[in-house]
Design an enzyme around this catalytic site. Structure first.
Site, PDB file in Angstrom:
ATOM      1  CG  ASP A  85      -4.864  24.912   4.039  1.00 48.46           C
ATOM      2  OD1 ASP A  85      -3.643  25.091   4.177  1.00 48.46           O
ATOM      3  OD2 ASP A  85      -5.335  23.897   3.483  1.00 48.46           O
ATOM      4  CG  HIS A  86      -3.149  31.483   3.897  1.00 50.18           C
ATOM      5  ND1 HIS A  86      -2.926  32.788   3.554  1.00 50.18           N
ATOM      6  CD2 HIS A  86      -4.448  31.242   3.622  1.00 50.18           C
ATOM      7  CE1 HIS A  86      -4.049  33.333   3.102  1.00 50.18           C
ATOM      8  NE2 HIS A  86      -4.993  32.407   3.151  1.00 50.18           N
ATOM      9  CB  THR A 122     -10.122  28.722  -7.124  1.00 49.44           C
ATOM     10  OG1 THR A 122     -10.574  30.025  -6.734  1.00 49.44           O
ATOM     11  CG2 THR A 122     -11.288  27.953  -7.724  1.00 49.44           C
ATOM     12  N   GLY A 123      -8.133  29.105  -4.248  1.00 51.05           N
ATOM     13  CA  GLY A 123      -6.846  29.499  -3.706  1.00 51.05           C
ATOM     14  C   GLY A 123      -6.329  30.848  -4.174  1.00 51.05           C
ATOM     15  CD  GLU A 124      -6.078  32.711  -1.210  1.00 48.40           C
ATOM     16  OE1 GLU A 124      -5.230  31.914  -0.741  1.00 48.40           O
ATOM     17  OE2 GLU A 124      -7.261  32.730  -0.829  1.00 48.40           O
ATOM     18  CG  ASN A 160      -1.358  30.695   0.422  1.00 52.23           C
ATOM     19  OD1 ASN A 160      -0.577  31.071   1.291  1.00 52.23           O
ATOM     20  ND2 ASN A 160      -2.590  31.185   0.314  1.00 52.23           N
ATOM     21  CB  ALA A 189     -16.902  30.164  -7.608  1.00 52.25           C
ATOM     22  CB  THR A 206     -14.705  36.846   2.131  1.00 48.38           C
ATOM     23  OG1 THR A 206     -14.621  37.168   0.728  1.00 48.38           O
ATOM     24  CG2 THR A 206     -13.891  35.592   2.427  1.00 48.38           C
TER      25      THR A 206
END
Length: 317
Positions: free
Chosen positions: A37-38, A105-107, A110, A177, A191
């Site tokens: 999801d980007h 928590t995303g990057e 994005n 996390a 990952t």
């Protein structure tokens, strides 16, 4: 028992190709698929980044059994958690009993696109915890209000809800996390096959599935596979916190200028030999991961599907 899934790399493929690949994965016996999801791809050469919720709707209409999960959605900055709750509830209704909402928590890559500040890591964990609270609150049904430190929801009600609860899988690369995932999530996503992360998740009470990813590049010619891996995923060996911090695909391109083809290919199995892939899968299994998604790098997904059917699946059965 390990379940094997198929990774839908939205950074590399057109949306209709993702829908077709999801349906093909179901035909070939994959039990689940995960989709990134980007807003942006990692580097320009990857070339795509469709809106994940539209693609999931397409896959819902093209499949009947395969489970789907986001890998993963950031419900914090670019997209308010109330909107994520709404989108996920709709997809859950379209995929009854087949959808898991993966959260993380995303990057900055994005999340900066709406002009919002990119928070520090500890604040992002705090925001994710509150976002999960908001999502679960709205999934309860009825009119809900939330006034928290980071988010407000004002008299909101989701009228379309799935009949079955949607599990939440939380991505964790650090122990804090993983602790959050064990405390508030239904599953863990990672990952790398990091046993420390698994222990932190279990110690915090997490008893759900462990989702992992094995990236590979199948091709009949090993050098061709290495070239494809270098062209599309050379940034993966950069390490550190770069993946979370850089804001643009061009920044990842610049950061990866010193990465050679051999360095890039060394981070994933390349070529027609199944043994390096099986060895990589074994590392994840030894770390306790029971849901492993295979990510074929590059455009030749049909070649990978043959490789799965003829070489990998019989050995993994």
């Amino acid at each position: 028992m390990t379940e094997f899934g198929y990774w839908l790399s939205a950074e590399e493929h057109q949306p209709l190709d993702l829908v077709r690949n999801g349906a093909r994965a179901e035909e070939l016996g994959f039990s689940f698929a995960m989709i990134s999801d980007h807003f942006h791809p990692w580097i320009d050469a990857q070339g795509h980044s469709p809106f994940v919720w539209s693609v999931l709707g397409g896959i819902a209409g093209a499949t009947e059994q395969i489970e789907l999960a986001t890998g993963v959605t950031c419900p914090m900055i670019r997209t308010h958690p109330a909107i994520v709750a709404h989108a996920a509830a709709t997809v859950g209704a379209m995929l009854p009993g087949r959808f898991t909402l993966g959260l993380g928590t995303g990057e900055n890559l994005n999340e900066h696109v709406t002009g919002s500040r990119w928070p520090a890591p500890d604040e992002r964990i705090e925001m994710l915890e509150e976002a999960i609270e908001v999502i679960r609150l709205l999934w309860q049904g009825g009119e809900q209000t939330h006034r928290g430190k980071h988010y407000t929801v004002d008299h909101a009600r989701l009228y379309t809800l799935p009949e079955q609860p949607i599990p939440i899988a939380v991505a964790a690369a650090k122990p804090n996390a993983a602790e959050l995932a064990g405390r508030l999530g239904d599953a863990l996503v990672n990952t790398s096959p990091d046993e420390e992360i698994v222990s932190a998740y279990r110690d915090a009470g997490g008893d759900g599935s462990l989702y992992g990813q094995v990236r590979l590049c199948w091709a009949e010619d090993e050098e061709e596979a290495k070239e494809t891996a270098f062209r599309l995923w050379r940034h993966t060996g950069l390490g550190g916190t770069i993946n979370q911090e850089l804001p643009r695909p061009s920044d990842f391109d610049a950061a990866a200028e010193s990465v050679t083809k051999e360095m890039a290919a060394g981070s994933l199995p390349c070529g027609p030999d199944p043994e390096p892939v099986l060895a990589e899968i074994g590392k994840w299994q030894e770390a306790g991961f029971d849901r492993i998604a295979l990510h074929q790098v590059g455009p030749d997904q049909e070649g990978f599907f043959r490789f799965w059917e003829q070489e990998l699946q019989p050995k993994l059965a």
